[in-house]
Design a protein around this motif. Sequence first.
Motif, PDB file in Angstrom:
ATOM      1  N   ALA A 148       0.831  -1.211   0.000  1.00  0.00           N
ATOM      2  CA  ALA A 148       0.000   0.000   0.000  1.00  0.00           C
ATOM      3  C   ALA A 148       0.862   1.256   0.000  1.00  0.00           C
ATOM      4  O   ALA A 148       0.572   2.220  -0.721  1.00  0.00           O
ATOM      5  CB  ALA A 148      -0.923  -0.006   1.219  1.00  0.00           C
ATOM      6  N   VAL A 149       1.915   1.249   0.785  1.00  0.00           N
ATOM      7  CA  VAL A 149       2.823   2.401   0.838  1.00  0.00           C
ATOM      8  C   VAL A 149       3.482   2.610  -0.527  1.00  0.00           C
ATOM      9  O   VAL A 149       3.574   3.733  -1.037  1.00  0.00           O
ATOM     10  CB  VAL A 149       3.879   2.203   1.941  1.00  0.00           C
ATOM     11  N   ARG A 150       3.927   1.522  -1.105  1.00  0.00           N
ATOM     12  CA  ARG A 150       4.602   1.606  -2.405  1.00  0.00           C
ATOM     13  C   ARG A 150       3.650   2.101  -3.489  1.00  0.00           C
ATOM     14  O   ARG A 150       4.006   2.957  -4.306  1.00  0.00           O
ATOM     15  CB  ARG A 150       5.159   0.224  -2.757  1.00  0.00           C
ATOM     16  N   GLU A 151       2.422   1.590  -3.496  1.00  0.00           N
ATOM     17  CA  GLU A 151       1.473   1.934  -4.546  1.00  0.00           C
ATOM     18  C   GLU A 151       0.920   3.348  -4.406  1.00  0.00           C
ATOM     19  O   GLU A 151       0.664   4.025  -5.409  1.00  0.00           O
ATOM     20  CB  GLU A 151       0.325   0.915  -4.541  1.00  0.00           C
ATOM     21  N   THR A 152       0.732   3.817  -3.172  1.00  0.00           N
ATOM     22  CA  THR A 152       0.180   5.164  -2.976  1.00  0.00           C
ATOM     23  C   THR A 152       1.230   6.250  -3.088  1.00  0.00           C
ATOM     24  O   THR A 152       0.906   7.405  -3.389  1.00  0.00           O
ATOM     25  CB  THR A 152      -0.486   5.276  -1.595  1.00  0.00           C
ATOM     26  N   GLY A 153       2.498   5.907  -2.813  1.00  0.00           N
ATOM     27  CA  GLY A 153       3.557   6.906  -2.859  1.00  0.00           C
ATOM     28  C   GLY A 153       3.604   7.815  -1.647  1.00  0.00           C
ATOM     29  O   GLY A 153       4.342   8.812  -1.642  1.00  0.00           O
ATOM     30  N   LEU A 154       2.847   7.485  -0.595  1.00  0.00           N
ATOM     31  CA  LEU A 154       2.892   8.288   0.632  1.00  0.00           C
ATOM     32  C   LEU A 154       4.270   8.197   1.280  1.00  0.00           C
ATOM     33  O   LEU A 154       4.910   7.143   1.264  1.00  0.00           O
ATOM     34  CB  LEU A 154       1.858   7.783   1.642  1.00  0.00           C
ATOM     35  N   ALA A 155       4.712   9.293   1.884  1.00  0.00           N
ATOM     36  CA  ALA A 155       5.914   9.270   2.724  1.00  0.00           C
ATOM     37  C   ALA A 155       5.485   8.759   4.093  1.00  0.00           C
ATOM     38  O   ALA A 155       4.761   9.442   4.814  1.00  0.00           O
ATOM     39  CB  ALA A 155       6.515  10.662   2.829  1.00  0.00           C
ATOM     40  N   VAL A 156       5.917   7.544   4.453  1.00  0.00           N
ATOM     41  CA  VAL A 156       5.405   6.878   5.651  1.00  0.00           C
ATOM     42  C   VAL A 156       6.549   6.485   6.571  1.00  0.00           C
ATOM     43  O   VAL A 156       7.531   5.866   6.141  1.00  0.00           O
ATOM     44  CB  VAL A 156       4.599   5.617   5.273  1.00  0.00           C
ATOM     45  N   THR A 157       6.411   6.841   7.860  1.00  0.00           N
ATOM     46  CA  THR A 157       7.274   6.282   8.897  1.00  0.00           C
ATOM     47  C   THR A 157       6.468   5.268   9.687  1.00  0.00           C
ATOM     48  O   THR A 157       5.280   5.435   9.899  1.00  0.00           O
ATOM     49  CB  THR A 157       7.810   7.359   9.845  1.00  0.00           C
ATOM     50  N   GLY A 158       7.164   4.207  10.156  1.00  0.00           N
ATOM     51  CA  GLY A 158       6.490   3.144  10.874  1.00  0.00           C
ATOM     52  C   GLY A 158       6.293   1.950   9.952  1.00  0.00           C
ATOM     53  O   GLY A 158       6.890   1.866   8.890  1.00  0.00           O
TER      54      GLY A 158
END
Length: 739
Positions: free
Chosen positions: A144-154
Amino acid sequence: MEAHVSTGSILSETWSPSPDAGPVIAGIHAMLHPRNIVLVGATDKPGNYAERIWNNLIKYKYEGGLYPINAKRDTVWGVACYKDFASLPEKPDHVLVLVPARFAVQVVREAAAAGARSATIVTSGFSELQDEESQRLAAELEAAVRETGLAVTGPNCLGNLSAGEKLFTNIDDRAVSMEQGAVAIAGQSGAIVMAIRQALEDRGIGVGYMVTTGNEAGLETPDLMAYFAADPSIRVIVVYLEGVRNTKAFRDACKAARAAGKPVIALKLGTSEGGRAAAMAHTGALAGSIETFDAISTREGVIRVRGLDELIETTECFVHTEVPKGNRLAGVTLSGGKRGLLIDAFYSAGLNFAPLSEDASGKLAAMLGPGSIVGNPLDAGFAAVVDPSVYMKSIKIMIDDPDTDIVIVDSEFPKAPHELRERNIRIVNDMAGEASKPVIYISTMSVGFTEHTKGLRKSVPNIVVMQGLDRAVGAIRELIDYAALDKNVPDLVSSSTAQARSLLEKTLKNASGAALDEVASKKLLKAYGIPISKEAIAQTAAEAATIAKKIGFPVVAKVVSPDILHKSDIGGVVLNLNSAAEVKKAFSDIIARVKKLKTKPKLEGILIAQQVKADLELVVGASLDAEMGPVVLFGTGGIDIELVKDVALAGAPVDANEAKKLISRTKAGVKIRGYRGKPAMHEASAVKALVGLSNLIADANGRIASIDVNPFLINAKTGVAVDALVVLNNEAAKAAAGH
C-alpha cells in the motif's frame, strides 16, 4: 468546540528541497512541515497513544490544522471529531495512523486517495511479530505504501519531532525544547531515539528533528539521513540502526552527508551475536558483522559509537566546533595529577600534545617566572596560586599559538552560580569565537548538568563542553579523523575483463553443489588476475608423479572434491614431496582416506601443485555481508588465522590504491613492507589478488557467498594463491552451512 483549522500555510518554510531532489526528499519535507495533522483512531481512553500525541500537539502549540477522526464519535478531547477524511474541513496532509493493525492498510489507502502527502503509523503488530497474520499484514502495508507513494514512517514507531514547526507527534511526555537545533536524529527504536533526544537536551544541545522509523515499511533511516544532509539548519546527523536493509541507499546518504560536511554519528545494534539476534527479533532486520559495517561506513564518513554516553559526547564535540586543521593538541590544567591523566589518555589514543611555538613558550616562561617548567599540557596550578590571572593568560597563549590545532581546558562547568568561573568561561568562549580552532573544556569525570549548568552552557556556543576523559578523548579522536577525510570519495567499479566475467557466468551457470572445487575455484581466480601456483590434476599415481617432475620438486598433493571444503581436516593435504615415489605414496594415501569417509564425497582427482617457499602466509578473501554487501579481506593467514585475528576489511570492489590502504591497516602489511631490517616482500602480488577478488565478488552480484584464499604465500619475488575455495550463495550452500 471545533478542531484547530489550519491557515493553509507551512509555518517555518525557511528552506525547501530543490525540485530535482526527488519524491522521497519531498515526501519527508511534507511529513516534517505539514499543513495539518489528522489523528485516525482518536479515543478518550485515558493514557492511550492518540491522546498523548494530541496533548503534545496542543501543549507545544502546533499552528497547523488538527483533526481527530473516529467514525463512532462526534467529539473527543473536547473538540469536534470527524467520521472520515471526506468530512474534514480541508484536505488531509499528514496522517497519524492509530487504529489496530488490521485496519491500517485501509487507512493508508484512504488517506492517499483523500490527498494526504505523508503518514506516521504508530500501530504495531506487523513484521516485528513472527506469526503468519502479522507477516501478511506487513506485506500488505508495504504494498500500500509503495502503490500510494505516501511518505510513511512506521509501523511500530512512536512519532516525530520538527522543532521549527512546533510539531511533536510523539507519545513522550517529558519536556521538549522547541528550538530549531542543529542536530537531527533518526532510528528504528522509538525508545532509544527519544532517550538520545532527552540526553542531548539535558546537555543544552538543541534537536531540530527527531524521527522514529520503526519497522520501516516506507521511509528508512537512510532516507532521513539524505534529507538531513540537504537541510542547511542541520550540522550533525545522529542515527540508531538495528540493521541496514538497503546498502546502496545507506551509502548514498552517507556520501551526501559527507559532501555537505555533516558527520553521521551512528549507534549500531549487532556488535555481538546476541545483539544481532535482538535486531532480528525486534524489527526483522538481517544484521551483518560489525567489522564489515565499520569497514564500509567509515570510508563514507560514518562515526560509529559504542554506547549512548559516547554518542552524546561525540555529538557535543561536533555541534559546537568546526573540524580542526590538524592534530596538534595543547592543554592547560591546574593540577599535576590531572596533567598526567591527560597525557596518558591522549597518548593511549594515538594523540600527542605538540611542542609549542618558540613565541608561545617564551611568553609562558616569562609569565611563569624563573625555575618554572613550560610543558604541554601546562600545569599552571602553582603559578596561579601566586597570580590567578596566569590561568586565563595561559589559555589565551595556547589559543593564539599557530602551532596548535586544538586547545584542551581541564575544567568542569559549575553546578551553581559562580561569578569568577562563569566570567572566565565566557571570556574563553569569546576567544574561541575569534579563533579558527576547537577549544574544548573537559571534565575528567562525569559531574552532571544542573538547570544552571545547562543555561550557562547554552550561553557559550563557541566552546565544546565534555564529560568524562575517556569518552572525550574518543570524540576528539573522531573529530580529528573526520577532518582528515576527503569530502567526496569516488565510487569504485569493477575493473575486470570481459573474458573474466564470461567465465564467471559460465562457471556459475554450470555449478551445482555448495562450492566450487579447488581446480574450478583457481581457474576462476586466475581469470581475475590473481597469481596462482603451478599445478595440475592427476587421476592416477603415475600421472601424479609425471606432473610433479614437470613442475619441479618439492610439490604438494591435495584432494579435489566439491564436497570437501576443509581438506586438511580429513588428511587430504600432503606437503614436502621431494620425489616421484613420495608423490605416488601421497596419492594413494589420500585416496584411501577419502574412501573411508562416511559421507562418500565425489572425488575428482588429486591436485599436484608447486610448493612455494614463503616468507609470510597471508589470507585474502571476499564475502557477501548480510547487510553491507560484498567485502574483501586481507591479513595474516595460515592455520592460526582465528588465533591471530590480524585482518582488515573493505567494501568491494577496490582499486590498487584502496588495496594498499587495506594492507597497511594490518601487521602483515608492516612485515610486507620490511620490518626491523628485513627485506620488503612482493606487495604488488597481494594488491593484484585483492583487486581481483574484489572484482570477482562484486561481479557475482550476490551469487557467491565467500571466496577464501588461505594461504596466499608471499616472498621477496612473488606471491601466489596455493589454495582457494569459492562458496556459492545457493540452496546447497545454505544447507551445507546448516541453515
